[in-house]
Scaffold this motif. Structure first.
Motif, PDB file in Angstrom:
ATOM      1  N   LYS A   1       0.831  -1.206   0.000  1.00  0.00           N
ATOM      2  CA  LYS A   1       0.000   0.000   0.000  1.00  0.00           C
ATOM      3  C   LYS A   1       0.863   1.253   0.000  1.00  0.00           C
ATOM      4  O   LYS A   1       0.570   2.234  -0.690  1.00  0.00           O
TER       5      LYS A   1
ATOM      6  N   GLU B   1       0.591   3.890  -3.054  1.00  0.00           N
ATOM      7  CA  GLU B   1      -0.039   5.180  -2.762  1.00  0.00           C
ATOM      8  C   GLU B   1       0.965   6.313  -2.561  1.00  0.00           C
ATOM      9  O   GLU B   1       0.714   7.435  -3.003  1.00  0.00           O
ATOM     10  N   GLU B   2       2.098   6.039  -1.908  1.00  0.00           N
ATOM     11  CA  GLU B   2       3.054   7.111  -1.641  1.00  0.00           C
ATOM     12  C   GLU B   2       4.037   7.317  -2.788  1.00  0.00           C
ATOM     13  O   GLU B   2       4.373   8.452  -3.126  1.00  0.00           O
TER      14      GLU B   2
ATOM     15  N   LYS C   1       1.501   7.267  -6.327  1.00  0.00           N
ATOM     16  CA  LYS C   1       0.327   8.154  -6.248  1.00  0.00           C
ATOM     17  C   LYS C   1      -0.947   7.465  -6.735  1.00  0.00           C
ATOM     18  O   LYS C   1      -1.845   8.086  -7.321  1.00  0.00           O
ATOM     19  N   GLY C   2      -1.015   6.148  -6.491  1.00  0.00           N
ATOM     20  CA  GLY C   2      -2.201   5.392  -6.896  1.00  0.00           C
ATOM     21  C   GLY C   2      -3.037   4.973  -5.701  1.00  0.00           C
ATOM     22  O   GLY C   2      -2.998   5.609  -4.640  1.00  0.00           O
ATOM     23  N   GLN C   3      -3.787   3.899  -5.883  1.00  0.00           N
ATOM     24  CA  GLN C   3      -4.640   3.375  -4.810  1.00  0.00           C
ATOM     25  C   GLN C   3      -4.507   1.859  -4.755  1.00  0.00           C
ATOM     26  O   GLN C   3      -4.394   1.195  -5.794  1.00  0.00           O
ATOM     27  N   LEU C   4      -4.553   1.329  -3.540  1.00  0.00           N
ATOM     28  CA  LEU C   4      -4.616  -0.113  -3.322  1.00  0.00           C
ATOM     29  C   LEU C   4      -5.644  -0.359  -2.233  1.00  0.00           C
ATOM     30  O   LEU C   4      -5.520   0.170  -1.129  1.00  0.00           O
ATOM     31  N   PHE C   5      -6.662  -1.158  -2.537  1.00  0.00           N
ATOM     32  CA  PHE C   5      -7.732  -1.383  -1.562  1.00  0.00           C
ATOM     33  C   PHE C   5      -8.411  -2.721  -1.834  1.00  0.00           C
ATOM     34  O   PHE C   5      -8.209  -3.335  -2.892  1.00  0.00           O
TER      35      PHE C   5
ATOM     36  N   LYS D   1     -11.402  -4.422  -3.004  1.00  0.00           N
ATOM     37  CA  LYS D   1     -12.594  -4.083  -3.785  1.00  0.00           C
ATOM     38  C   LYS D   1     -13.789  -4.936  -3.358  1.00  0.00           C
ATOM     39  O   LYS D   1     -14.921  -4.459  -3.292  1.00  0.00           O
TER      40      LYS D   1
ATOM     41  N   ILE E   1      -5.688  -2.421  -7.668  1.00  0.00           N
ATOM     42  CA  ILE E   1      -4.656  -1.371  -7.788  1.00  0.00           C
ATOM     43  C   ILE E   1      -5.118  -0.392  -8.873  1.00  0.00           C
ATOM     44  O   ILE E   1      -5.502  -0.810  -9.965  1.00  0.00           O
TER      45      ILE E   1
END
Length: 384
Positions: A354, A358-359, A362-366, A368, A380
């Protein structure tokens, strides 16, 4: 011994509730006293009106007039015995009364809700003639009633800011700790890996080891890759425009060779390929962590599906497994450093993944989707 559930956050909230509750009760007590005093003041004002109307004593009239004029806070409306407004009022906006014919009637209804029973000034017994005086809250009383609400908002804001600040500080400390551990791991791996490279060159000179050397070379290269990954944690990696599809395909092939025959891999890509900014070694690490996490959920039997979707603004990767799923009560915890449901492991894989996505990217990981007994999907999202 302090119970395990009693932490500083709960203590802080309890203290805040006690302070606010005490303030509310005390403010209500003060507001009640002010309201009682205001009724007495209105009664004195009405009595002054009686004196002005009926007394012939100049001194009494002067005193009554003084009492009457000293009321500059409490709004009052005068009606007759039939509750019809006489047009006499005090401490209301004259301009509004003039512009809005319904203003006095609306205020009268408001005052009646505040005080059902008016203060009555009997003018004549026969025929019965009287003035009724209805009054509302003064500015001071309104402020006394609003004070606990304002204080509650301020205390809630203070607690929120304090919790966010403490949480941010704690998270920054954790990030620094993980970064320091990663760099130290890279440093510790560096020396033996360099030594292994030297021994590997010596082995290459011996033709007897033709079958062994390539395999050892692969493992050494793998160790170099791991060292490079750990070394990039805690510093800003260099990003380059890359096509993630071949990288993901390569990782899938690598993981296939290290899993059992009962695990099936599926890989799909839709849309025109886009090229997000990536750090290839770190991106590979994220994909490996997610696939390893999926393999752990399968427990040796099931399917892992990886779907890539290219959009104009983003590159989306879904890693889905048909494993045991994640309970709803721990979905939000899976990315916390140190959290793990496995008997072995430090619980850093998803946390580091993560952080990388994200850092650094500059994306997202979660998560779903996840359902007990059916599986989980990690998503991702990489900006393009």
């Amino acid at each position: 011994m302090i119970p395990s559930w009693l932490n500083w956050k709960i203590i802080l909230v309890v203290i805040a509730i006690i302070v606010v509750s005490g303030t509310i009760f005390y403010s209500r007590y003060v507001a009640g006293k002010i309201a009682h005093e205001e009724r007495k003041n209105v009664e004195a004002w009405v009595e002054a009106q009686r004196t002005i109307l009926n007394s012939a004593d100049t001194a009494s009239i002067n005193l009554a007039t003084r009492i009457s004029t000293e009321n500059t806070q409490i709004p009052i409306i005068e009606t007759n015995e039939r509750d019809s407004i006489t047009g006499n009022y005090r401490n209301l906006d004259s301009a509004t009364v003039k512009d809005n014919p319904l203003y006095l009637r609306e205020k009268l209804l408001q005052f009646k809700r505040y005080n059902r029973f008016p203060i009555i000034l009997v003018l004549k017994d026969t025929p019965y003639t009287a003035n009724h005086y209805y009054y509302g809250e003064s500015t001071l009383l309104k402020e006394a009633r609003l004070y606990p609400i304002v204080q509650l908002i301020i205390v809630a804001l203070f607690i929120t800011i304090a919790l966010v600040a403490i949480s941010t500080s704690y998270q920054n400390t954790q990030n620094k700790l993980w970064a320091a551990m990663a760099k130290e791991t890279a440093h510790q791996l560096g020396t033996p890996v360099s030594s292994l490279e030297g021994w590997l060159e010596i082995l290459k000179e011996d033709t007897v080891n033709d079958k062994i050397v390539p395999e050892i070379s692969k493992d050494v290269n793998r160790l170099l890759l791991i060292t490079d990954r750990f070394g990039k944690i805690g510093s800003q990696p260099k990003l380059e425009r890359s096509n993630p599809v071949p990288q993901i395909s390569h990782i899938i092939e690598y993981m296939k060779k290290r899993t059992g025959k009962h695990v099936v891999f599926a890989f799909h890509h839709t849309g025109t390929t886009t090229y997000p900014l990536l750090s290839p070694p770190l991106f590979d690490w994220v994909m490996e962590n997610l696939i390893k996490n999926a393999l752990d959920a399968l427990e040796g039997n099931g399917e892992i599906s990886i779907t890539c979707t290219s959009l104009a603004h983003a590159f989306i990767i879904d890693v889905t497994d048909s494993g045991k799923g994640i309970p709803k009560n721990i979905v939000k915890k899976v990315f916390r450093p140190g959290f793990t449901t496995k008997k072995r492991g430090w619980g850093l894989g998803l946390s580091l993944s993560k952080r990388i996505v994200e850092e650094y990217h500059k994306g997202q990981l979660f998560v779903k989707w996840s359902e007990a007994g059916k599986g989980t999907t990690f998503r991702i999202v990489l900006p393009v």
